[in-house]
Design a protein around this motif. Structure first.
Motif, PDB file in Angstrom:
ATOM      1  N   SER A  11       0.911  -1.409   0.041  1.00  0.00           N
ATOM      2  CA  SER A  11       0.103   0.075   0.005  1.00  0.00           C
ATOM      3  C   SER A  11       0.960   1.309   0.043  1.00  0.00           C
ATOM      4  CB  SER A  11      -1.048  -0.029   1.222  1.00  0.00           C
ATOM      5  OG  SER A  11      -1.841   0.926   0.657  1.00  0.00           O
ATOM      6  N   ASP A  12       0.231   2.587  -0.152  1.00  0.00           N
ATOM      7  CA  ASP A  12       0.844   3.778  -0.526  1.00  0.00           C
ATOM      8  C   ASP A  12       1.783   4.351   0.430  1.00  0.00           C
ATOM      9  OD1 ASP A  12      -1.285   4.206   1.009  1.00  0.00           O
ATOM     10  OD2 ASP A  12      -2.190   5.777  -0.502  1.00  0.00           O
ATOM     11  N   LEU A  65     -10.805  -2.998   6.249  1.00  0.00           N
ATOM     12  CA  LEU A  65     -11.268  -3.428   4.842  1.00  0.00           C
ATOM     13  C   LEU A  65      -9.873  -3.404   4.109  1.00  0.00           C
ATOM     14  CD1 LEU A  65     -14.045  -0.501   4.211  1.00  0.00           C
ATOM     15  CD2 LEU A  65     -14.029  -3.128   4.057  1.00  0.00           C
ATOM     16  N   TYR A  70       0.629   3.568   6.645  1.00  0.00           N
ATOM     17  CA  TYR A  70       0.014   4.698   7.021  1.00  0.00           C
ATOM     18  C   TYR A  70      -0.827   4.318   8.286  1.00  0.00           C
ATOM     19  CZ  TYR A  70      -3.722   2.939   4.448  1.00  0.00           C
ATOM     20  OH  TYR A  70      -4.692   2.190   3.899  1.00  0.00           O
ATOM     21  N   VAL A  73      -7.927   1.150   6.647  1.00  0.00           N
ATOM     22  CA  VAL A  73      -9.102   1.740   6.145  1.00  0.00           C
ATOM     23  C   VAL A  73     -10.413   0.880   6.895  1.00  0.00           C
ATOM     24  CG1 VAL A  73     -10.684   2.127   4.035  1.00  0.00           C
ATOM     25  CG2 VAL A  73      -8.238   2.355   3.947  1.00  0.00           C
ATOM     26  N   ALA A  86     -16.608   4.659   4.135  1.00  0.00           N
ATOM     27  CA  ALA A  86     -15.256   3.940   4.471  1.00  0.00           C
ATOM     28  C   ALA A  86     -14.465   5.291   5.072  1.00  0.00           C
ATOM     29  CB  ALA A  86     -14.564   3.628   3.104  1.00  0.00           C
ATOM     30  N   LYS A  88     -10.405   6.173   6.232  1.00  0.00           N
ATOM     31  CA  LYS A  88      -8.977   5.920   6.312  1.00  0.00           C
ATOM     32  C   LYS A  88      -8.514   6.577   7.318  1.00  0.00           C
ATOM     33  CE  LYS A  88      -6.156   6.001   2.171  1.00  0.00           C
ATOM     34  NZ  LYS A  88      -5.359   6.702   1.231  1.00  0.00           N
ATOM     35  N   ILE A 119     -13.878   8.089  -6.705  1.00  0.00           N
ATOM     36  CA  ILE A 119     -14.444   7.994  -5.134  1.00  0.00           C
ATOM     37  C   ILE A 119     -14.742   9.100  -4.523  1.00  0.00           C
ATOM     38  CG2 ILE A 119     -11.939   8.076  -3.665  1.00  0.00           C
ATOM     39  CD1 ILE A 119     -14.710   5.220  -3.172  1.00  0.00           C
ATOM     40  N   THR A 135     -14.871   8.496   3.131  1.00  0.00           N
ATOM     41  CA  THR A 135     -15.281   8.424   1.737  1.00  0.00           C
ATOM     42  C   THR A 135     -16.458   7.621   1.501  1.00  0.00           C
ATOM     43  OG1 THR A 135     -13.851   6.599   1.289  1.00  0.00           O
ATOM     44  CG2 THR A 135     -13.082   8.926   0.749  1.00  0.00           C
ATOM     45  N   CYS A 138     -17.116   1.136  -1.118  1.00  0.00           N
ATOM     46  CA  CYS A 138     -17.364   0.318  -2.027  1.00  0.00           C
ATOM     47  C   CYS A 138     -17.296  -1.365  -1.389  1.00  0.00           C
ATOM     48  CB  CYS A 138     -15.951   0.454  -3.011  1.00  0.00           C
ATOM     49  SG  CYS A 138     -15.879   1.961  -4.004  1.00  0.00           S
ATOM     50  N   ASN A 186      -6.147  -0.165  -7.011  1.00  0.00           N
ATOM     51  CA  ASN A 186      -6.855   1.196  -6.684  1.00  0.00           C
ATOM     52  C   ASN A 186      -7.981   1.347  -7.365  1.00  0.00           C
ATOM     53  OD1 ASN A 186      -4.948   1.971  -4.827  1.00  0.00           O
ATOM     54  ND2 ASN A 186      -3.587   2.868  -6.215  1.00  0.00           N
ATOM     55  N   LEU A 188     -11.701  -0.147  -7.588  1.00  0.00           N
ATOM     56  CA  LEU A 188     -12.725  -0.759  -6.550  1.00  0.00           C
ATOM     57  C   LEU A 188     -14.212  -0.730  -7.058  1.00  0.00           C
ATOM     58  CD1 LEU A 188     -12.117   0.736  -2.934  1.00  0.00           C
ATOM     59  CD2 LEU A 188     -10.810  -1.282  -4.106  1.00  0.00           C
ATOM     60  N   ASP A 202      -7.442   6.212  -3.877  1.00  0.00           N
ATOM     61  CA  ASP A 202      -5.796   6.506  -3.602  1.00  0.00           C
ATOM     62  C   ASP A 202      -5.361   7.651  -4.302  1.00  0.00           C
ATOM     63  OD1 ASP A 202      -3.562   6.606  -2.375  1.00  0.00           O
ATOM     64  OD2 ASP A 202      -3.211   4.314  -2.794  1.00  0.00           O
TER      65      ASP A 202
HETATM   66  P1  AMP Z   1      -5.322   3.088   0.173  1.00  0.00           P
HETATM   67  O1  AMP Z   1      -4.728   3.331   1.259  1.00  0.00           O
HETATM   68  O2  AMP Z   1      -6.609   4.194  -0.296  1.00  0.00           O
HETATM   69  O3  AMP Z   1      -4.941   2.380  -1.158  1.00  0.00           O
HETATM   70  O4  AMP Z   1      -6.639   1.873   0.641  1.00  0.00           O
HETATM   71  C1  AMP Z   1      -6.008   0.617   1.217  1.00  0.00           C
HETATM   72  C2  AMP Z   1      -7.229  -0.555   1.056  1.00  0.00           C
HETATM   73  O5  AMP Z   1      -8.334  -0.063   1.680  1.00  0.00           O
HETATM   74  C3  AMP Z   1      -7.564  -0.711  -0.468  1.00  0.00           C
HETATM   75  O6  AMP Z   1      -6.686  -1.441  -1.145  1.00  0.00           O
HETATM   76  C4  AMP Z   1      -8.752  -1.277  -0.105  1.00  0.00           C
HETATM   77  O7  AMP Z   1      -8.846  -2.557  -0.260  1.00  0.00           O
HETATM   78  C5  AMP Z   1      -9.508  -0.520   0.878  1.00  0.00           C
HETATM   79  N1  AMP Z   1     -10.176   0.726   0.830  1.00  0.00           N
HETATM   80  C6  AMP Z   1      -9.853   1.812   0.501  1.00  0.00           C
HETATM   81  N2  AMP Z   1     -10.764   2.784   0.412  1.00  0.00           N
HETATM   82  C7  AMP Z   1     -11.769   2.028   0.222  1.00  0.00           C
HETATM   83  C8  AMP Z   1     -13.391   2.270   0.057  1.00  0.00           C
HETATM   84  N3  AMP Z   1     -13.632   3.676  -0.149  1.00  0.00           N
HETATM   85  N4  AMP Z   1     -14.336   1.414   0.237  1.00  0.00           N
HETATM   86  C9  AMP Z   1     -13.851   0.100   0.303  1.00  0.00           C
HETATM   87  N5  AMP Z   1     -12.466  -0.179   0.547  1.00  0.00           N
HETATM   88  C10 AMP Z   1     -11.848   0.383   0.693  1.00  0.00           C
END
Ligand code: AMP
Length: 499
Positions: A11-12, A65, A70, A73, A86, A88, A119, A135, A138, A186, A188, A202
């Protein structure tokens, strides 16, 4: 066929700046900007920065999720509306200043973007230890999961997916935003329904760009990274390269540049040599291969842009144009004509309900009409596009008059085009949206101290950036018992005038 598509990328925050060099271009650095600047009436997406405990408004659910360096979520229930979202969550102590700036960048950029395949941000909180980005949720998993299950996809399915990604990227590039980290993880699915829409998430590494000025930070995951990014001299076309890699994988189940080590992958990417030689490509059409070639064109200047990609013969052949549904189009465009200038507060509340409380089902049909009208697929409606739409349901002279009039009313941020949310606000079935129950929920969301009436201070907190004088005037207009506040009855009366 089994998938040799490989492992999930990390992840990022903290992992994607692959050489840990900050951007050195001369645009202003992302400082901790108070995002309230944007949350004003002229802006359609009302996002508040809230200081304090998120748990007073949301119940955070387990298990997470997703997670990364960092933080994580989590799924959450918005207490006053029961809507699922959701969140973060970023641990302040465990993230560097640079990572925190990246987070603020993500919030700022998400606030600006308004596209059905991107998103949507609802809120942003911080307390002593954490940041929280709320946010839309999904629930259908990501494209990586889909690929892991199915190996490779039919050209039709792949084209439907690419059309959505490219439509969002075309919109971003027109808004002068480059994503820089497009990959299946990234992307969803909004829900687990068969035809569920994809949403790009993301935007932590995305950036506002200046046309013709090159970017130089090496970001992204090696599998999807463009060769010019490795050379630290690139522009928004790097997103098209990543789209080319995604499409290649969708069609055959494995990446075009693959090796055991990151270093070897980078070597292959920097040469840009890949092939369609293996058995998986035998059944794939010439048009598909040609389209992949156009996106994986080594020279960014010769690579197609997002608009050209959307108009590619392969996309046209394998995707269905949005059907023209005359009765629905007539109804939606009639609603738009009736959308008259509201009082400021009514308008703001109405937008608030559309953005925060309208369900996906309520917006689904409007999205179809929006896509039907948006012929160049840039995620916005120009005057010309609207004129073509109206000319289908009325005489050309009347249509021209209507469109001029509508633009003055609907294009609230004077962008010269109608954004997706502006369109939904103007065309949604108002009677259904403004149910008594939903108005009650909205009222209680505004009435923070639960005193039974909305004060100017509470309005200022929700729609910040509006001068006090204006709120005084607004409250005066509807405050029938002159107590300087708006009661539930006064609120109902005010919103009734919208129908
Ligand atoms: P991110 O740091 O934004 O890459 O999110 C990490 C992980 O959390 C993603 O790979 C998804 O599995 C999950 N995730 C992030 N945003 C959402 C969302 N809006 N709805 C559902 N799952 C999410």
């Amino acid at each position: 066929m089994g998938s040799c598509y490989g492992k999930r990328s990390q992840s990022d925050y903290g992992t994607q700046n692959i050489d840990n060099q900050p951007e050195t271009d001369n645009s202003s650095p992302q400082k901790f900007q108070h995002i309230d600047e944007q949350a004003c009436l002229g802006n359609l997406i009302i996002t508040n920065e809230k200081v304090g405990l998120i748990t007073k408004d949301y119940t955070l659910l387990n298990p997470p999720l997703g997670s990364g360096a960092y933080g994580e979520v989590r799924k959450a229930i918005h207490k006053s509306t029961n809507m699922m979202r959701a969140v973060k969550i970023i641990h302040k102590a465990q993230t560097s200043m640079e990572e925190q700036e990246r987070l603020m960048n993500e919030v700022k950029i998400l606030q600006k973007l308004d596209h059905p395949n991107i998103i949507k941000i609802h809120e942003f909180y911080q307390d002593e230890s954490f940041f929280y980005i709320v946010t839309e949720l999904c629930t259908g998993g990501d494209l990586f999961d889909k690929l892991s299950q199915e190996g490779s996809l039919s050209e039709k399915k792949a084209a439907e997916i690419m059309k959505q990604i490219l439509s969002a990227i075309n919109y971003c590039h027109n808004e002068k935003i480059v994503h820089r980290d497009l990959k299946p993880e990234n992307l969803l699915y909004e829900s687990d329904k068969e035809n569920s829409m994809l949403k790009i998430i993301d935007f932590g590494t995305s950036k506002e760009f200046v046309p013709k000025q090159k970017l130089n930070q090496k970001l992204g995951i090696t599998t999807y990274i463009a060769p010019e990014v490795l050379k630290r001299k690139y522009d928004e076309k790097c997103d098209i390269w990543s789209c080319g890699v995604i499409l290649y994988i969708l069609l055959c189940g494995y990446p075009p540049f693959d090796a055991r080590s990151e270093g070897r992958i980078m070597e292959k990417v920097s040469k840009g040599v890949y092939s369609f030689d293996s058995q998986e490509w035998e059944e794939v059409t010439k048009e598909a291969k040609e389209f992949v070639r156009k996106m994986l064109q080594f020279e960014p200047n010769k690579r197609i842009n997002a608009q050209q990609a959307l108009n590619d013969p392969w996309i046209k052949r394998f995707t269905n144009p949005t059907e023209f549904d005359r009765p629905l189009m007539t109804e939606v465009l009639t609603n738009m004509r009736k959308f008259t200038k509201q009082q400021k507060l009514q308008e703001a509340v109405f937008k608030f309900i559309v953005v925060q409380l309208a369900t996906k089902e309520e917006k689904a049909e409007l999205l179809k009409i929006f896509q039907c009208l948006d012929t160049n697929q840039d995620g916005k409606l120009s005057k010309q596009e609207l004129l073509v739409g109206y000319s289908k349901v009325m005489k050309p002279i009347e249509a021209a008059e209507e469109v001029n009039c509508i633009f003055q009313q609907v294009d609230k941020n004077n962008s010269g085009s109608i954004d997706y949310t502006e369109f939904v606000v103007a065309t949604i079935d108002r009677q259904q949206l403004l149910s008594k129950q939903r108005l009650q929920v909205t009222f209680h969301m505004f009435d923070k101290d639960k005193s039974g009436s909305i004060t100017i201070d509470e309005l200022k907190e929700i729609f910040s950036g509006i001068p006090e004088e204006m709120w005084k005037q607004v409250v005066q207009d509807f405050d029938s018992n002159s107590d300087g506040q708006i009661s539930l009855e006064e609120f109902f009366a005010m919103m009734k005038k919208i129908d």
